[in-house]
Design a protein around this motif. Structure first.
Motif, mmCIF file in Angstrom:
data_model
loop_
_atom_site.group_PDB
_atom_site.id
_atom_site.type_symbol
_atom_site.label_atom_id
_atom_site.label_comp_id
_atom_site.label_asym_id
_atom_site.label_seq_id
_atom_site.Cartn_x
_atom_site.Cartn_y
_atom_site.Cartn_z
ATOM 1 N N UNK A 157 0.011 -85.872 -23.634
ATOM 2 C CA UNK A 157 1.319 -85.600 -23.096
ATOM 3 C C UNK A 157 1.421 -84.680 -21.980
ATOM 4 N N UNK A 158 0.274 -84.167 -21.423
ATOM 5 C CA UNK A 158 0.603 -83.297 -20.404
ATOM 6 C C UNK A 158 1.037 -81.914 -20.638
ATOM 7 N N UNK A 159 0.892 -81.471 -22.055
ATOM 8 C CA UNK A 159 1.715 -80.383 -22.306
ATOM 9 C C UNK A 159 0.629 -79.358 -21.931
ATOM 10 N N UNK A 160 0.745 -78.252 -21.221
ATOM 11 C CA UNK A 160 -0.315 -77.250 -20.641
ATOM 12 C C UNK A 160 -0.587 -76.607 -22.184
ATOM 13 N N UNK A 218 -11.812 -75.279 -28.490
ATOM 14 C CA UNK A 218 -12.355 -76.868 -28.555
ATOM 15 C C UNK A 218 -12.432 -77.114 -27.089
ATOM 16 N N UNK A 219 -13.920 -77.641 -26.946
ATOM 17 C CA UNK A 219 -14.357 -77.840 -25.400
ATOM 18 C C UNK A 219 -14.218 -79.312 -25.265
ATOM 19 N N UNK A 220 -14.255 -79.867 -23.809
ATOM 20 C CA UNK A 220 -14.398 -80.880 -23.391
ATOM 21 C C UNK A 220 -13.282 -82.035 -23.829
ATOM 22 N N UNK A 221 -12.006 -81.187 -23.980
ATOM 23 C CA UNK A 221 -10.910 -82.309 -23.864
ATOM 24 C C UNK A 221 -10.026 -82.041 -22.943
ATOM 25 N N UNK A 222 -10.522 -81.229 -22.025
ATOM 26 C CA UNK A 222 -9.380 -81.141 -20.713
ATOM 27 C C UNK A 222 -8.506 -79.837 -20.781
ATOM 28 N N UNK A 223 -8.988 -79.146 -21.673
ATOM 29 C CA UNK A 223 -7.848 -77.930 -21.962
ATOM 30 C C UNK A 223 -8.734 -76.684 -21.341
ATOM 31 N N UNK A 224 -8.086 -75.544 -20.648
ATOM 32 C CA UNK A 224 -8.639 -74.409 -20.675
ATOM 33 C C UNK A 224 -9.245 -73.412 -21.900
ATOM 34 N N UNK A 225 -9.883 -72.521 -21.666
ATOM 35 C CA UNK A 225 -10.179 -71.878 -22.884
ATOM 36 C C UNK A 225 -10.764 -70.536 -22.436
ATOM 37 N N UNK A 245 -2.018 -65.885 -19.032
ATOM 38 C CA UNK A 245 -1.987 -65.881 -17.511
ATOM 39 C C UNK A 245 -2.040 -67.262 -17.102
ATOM 40 N N UNK A 246 -3.153 -67.594 -17.518
ATOM 41 C CA UNK A 246 -3.777 -69.071 -17.266
ATOM 42 C C UNK A 246 -2.757 -70.251 -17.676
ATOM 43 N N UNK A 247 -2.278 -69.958 -18.847
ATOM 44 C CA UNK A 247 -1.202 -71.017 -19.374
ATOM 45 C C UNK A 247 -0.054 -70.875 -18.402
ATOM 46 N N UNK A 283 2.251 -74.418 -12.200
ATOM 47 C CA UNK A 283 1.787 -75.453 -11.242
ATOM 48 C C UNK A 283 0.658 -74.666 -10.225
ATOM 49 N N UNK A 284 0.099 -73.420 -10.532
ATOM 50 C CA UNK A 284 -0.478 -72.879 -9.686
ATOM 51 C C UNK A 284 -2.081 -73.001 -9.731
ATOM 52 N N UNK A 285 -2.468 -73.251 -10.986
ATOM 53 C CA UNK A 285 -3.912 -73.226 -11.017
ATOM 54 C C UNK A 285 -4.123 -74.223 -12.227
ATOM 55 N N UNK A 286 -3.919 -75.465 -11.958
ATOM 56 C CA UNK A 286 -4.114 -76.351 -13.199
ATOM 57 C C UNK A 286 -5.064 -76.916 -13.757
ATOM 58 N N UNK A 287 -6.223 -76.900 -12.963
ATOM 59 C CA UNK A 287 -7.442 -77.300 -13.287
ATOM 60 C C UNK A 287 -8.249 -76.719 -14.282
ATOM 61 N N UNK A 288 -8.707 -77.453 -15.639
ATOM 62 C CA UNK A 288 -9.048 -76.799 -16.771
ATOM 63 C C UNK A 288 -10.356 -75.871 -16.462
ATOM 64 N N UNK A 289 -10.308 -74.773 -17.068
ATOM 65 C CA UNK A 289 -11.619 -73.891 -16.751
ATOM 66 C C UNK A 289 -11.940 -72.956 -18.168
ATOM 67 N N UNK A 290 -13.273 -72.502 -18.119
ATOM 68 C CA UNK A 290 -13.533 -71.894 -19.190
ATOM 69 C C UNK A 290 -13.856 -70.389 -18.920
#
Lengths: 338, 338
Positions: free
Chosen positions: B141-144, B152-159, B307-309, B315-322
């Motif tokens: 749903x593209x909900x941040x 939970x890793x590898x599903x495209x969310x930051x952690x 802060x990441x959320x 829309x500042x830093x959207x790429x998922x990161x660990x």
DNA sequence: ATCAGTAATATTAACGATCACATTATTTTT
DNA sequence: AAAAATAATGTGATCGTTAATATTACTGAT
């Protein structure tokens, strides 16, 4: 990105929005087969209801605002757990705000909650409240409010707190029963109702036993270790005949500070000086001499406060009341027992 | 009861709703005198903005959902404080939900948050997650979403989590530096990522020092005192030559349980058996032998996650990161240090 | 065959705000 | 003085849902 709406489902199936709405909210007057088709389509398209829209039309958010002055201290998280338990079961969500003991921030929090049209508010006030107009305004708007732990009385709101006065009297009486006559009190800021109540309980226990209330044995400590330490230090400068043989602290952290001052002076607890606290901090049983104290049933306070609030919201029991939860005395060694 | 709306103010002054809206939200193109009249009227009538209506039209709620598995334990309240600090300054509110380690309840909470159209979600998962579809749906749903602590890793969310593996390796290394060779590990449930990471860190410290990894010295303890107590009891049934001389516990409560078992056996800490924990529980410094442990910077985790959320939402830093936060080793006496 | 009654579905307005665009009045430019 | 620009205000549509009421279709009774 764009979420699925009732309208889209309706268009997909050539129905009106209303029929879809009725089907999804389990109303009657929908054909069984139609309902099945609607449910299937909703599922297939990944429909998610929009409670914002629903709230706007129903004038109800199923949301409760909570204002706490602190989150870290173990008392409030436990209260929140109690609140959460009740509200979860009643189908309400919680907006949590944290005033950080800052009146300005509390004010902001409350007006945001108002703007978000919460169905009710649970408040534990900041320590330094002087201005009650924020709270009064809530009452004027007829927004249900229940105070907990730190209350504001006589403005028409309900309040859940522990029986501070009685509990304080109880634990002071316990020291008196041990035979102590010269008992000091480390008091908190008298702006906060719990400090006043605990002081009153302390005094009334002395009165009931015909013991003299000596003003120089009632000293300001605040709510933290540092204040307790300083206050005790001050008491220990008294010549040993005038010195208290027992101490009732306004809360456990103040007691911990005081205990440190006592040890520093080379005195023993409870042999030289007995001490009791208030709140049953997680560290209380782990002190070199475990601390006798009053346990505040935080979870129960949270449950009672949120239950009352939901009763008001759902129009069951709207008259303001003062709900008092009994504290339990937890006997350990610092009072001289065993 | 009925709240004042823009429309009422507009009628009162003979203006259009739009002008009133503009004046109150500080837009340009409003005459200074008109604005003054509008502000005065809003104030006089006791106008309170309705964010529900605003949210509906703007498709934005300025609300963030938080899902925690526990509230009582001191770690999460501290994280929440960090979250609150950042979100407060960014102008967002928090909806707090509590899964009570129950997957069903977590699922409900998440879908309610979705329905309330929160702008983003912070999640620390329940221990027993098996089904990732709920989380995946949020991503779809593209909900941040940002996970914290339990990820939970590898599903495209930051952690955001603490550097469990490295911290565990660090504290194990510390024991090795003391000269211990036979070191046991009390492990947590391997379904939880932190247990796996801490176990891995433990093993790699041994490997780096060419010490043998003895499977019978790696025992299941879970996350609580009782499990730690039982696990240690089991280790203590070993003949004393096979017995570990040091123990790395998966967390502090497990270490406390183990310490109790050690005392019961009449052994001394650290002389007979050294032990270290993980989490810097409030009780750790208060144990008869204060516990050496890793402090988890909960507040920092909360700050980093929120802060990441917010960066994603805005829309500042959207790429998922660990994001990994370093744990601090807190040296006390249970490891054998002075 | 007609009428009433009920079931199923549709239409319209409303909740309270904002956006995009339209209108009117006023000022500036040339 | 006419044209253009700008300021101040208004209009209508919209966000996604539900309540109230209207319409249509079908059933059974007389």
């Amino acid at each position: 990105m764009k979420r699925v709406t009732l309208k889209q489902i309706a268009e997909e199936l050539g129905l009106s929005v209303m029929t879809v709405s009725r089907a999804l909210s389990n109303h009657s007057h929908v054909n069984g087969e139609t309902r099945r088709r609607i449910l299937a389509a909703a599922n297939r398209l990944g429909y998610r209801p929009n409670y914002i829209a629903k709230s706007l039309v129903l004038q109800k958010t199923y949301t409760i605002g909570v204002v706490v002055p602190e989150i870290t201290h173990s008392f409030f998280p436990e209260v929140i757990r109690g609140i959460e338990e009740v509200t979860y079961n009643a189908g309400y969500q919680l907006i949590l705000t944290h005033s950080a003991e800052n009146a300005e921030r509390e004010k902001n929090a409350i007006s945001t909650l108002e703007a978000k049209r919460v169905d009710g508010v649970l408040i534990s006030t900041v320590q330094t409240v002087r201005d009650y107009s924020v709270y009064k305004e809530l009452i004027r708007l007829k927004l249900p409010v229940v105070f907990f732990d730190r209350c504001v009385y006589n403005i028409g709101a309900s309040c859940v707190s522990i029986n501070d006065r009685e509990s304080s009297q109880l634990i002071t009486q316990h020291l008196i029963d041990h035979g102590y006559k010269k008992i000091a009190h480390l008091k908190g800021s008298l702006r906060v109702s719990i400090s006043r109540a605990r002081l009153a309980g302390f005094k009334s226990a002395l009165l009931m036993n015909n013991l003299e209330i000596e003003d120089h044995l009632i000293v300001n400590a605040g709510f933290h270790e540092k204040g307790g330490y300083k206050a005790m230090k001050q008491l220990l400068t008294l010549p040993s005949v005038k010195r208290p043989r027992a101490v009732v602290a306004v809360n456990d952290p103040a007691a911990f500070g005081a205990m440190e001052a006592i040890y520093e002076k080379g005195l023993k607890i409870p042999e030289d000086i007995a001490i009791v606290g208030f709140s049953d901090d997680i560290r209380a049983p782990l002190m070199p001499t475990p601390l006798t104290t009053i346990r505040q049933p935080a979870y129960e306070i949270g449950k009672a406060a949120s239950q009352k609030l939901i009763d008001i919201i759902e129009d069951r029991n709207i008259k303001p009341e003062k709900i008092v939860i009994d504290g339990d005395i937890i006997i350990r060694k610092s009072c001289g027992c065993r």
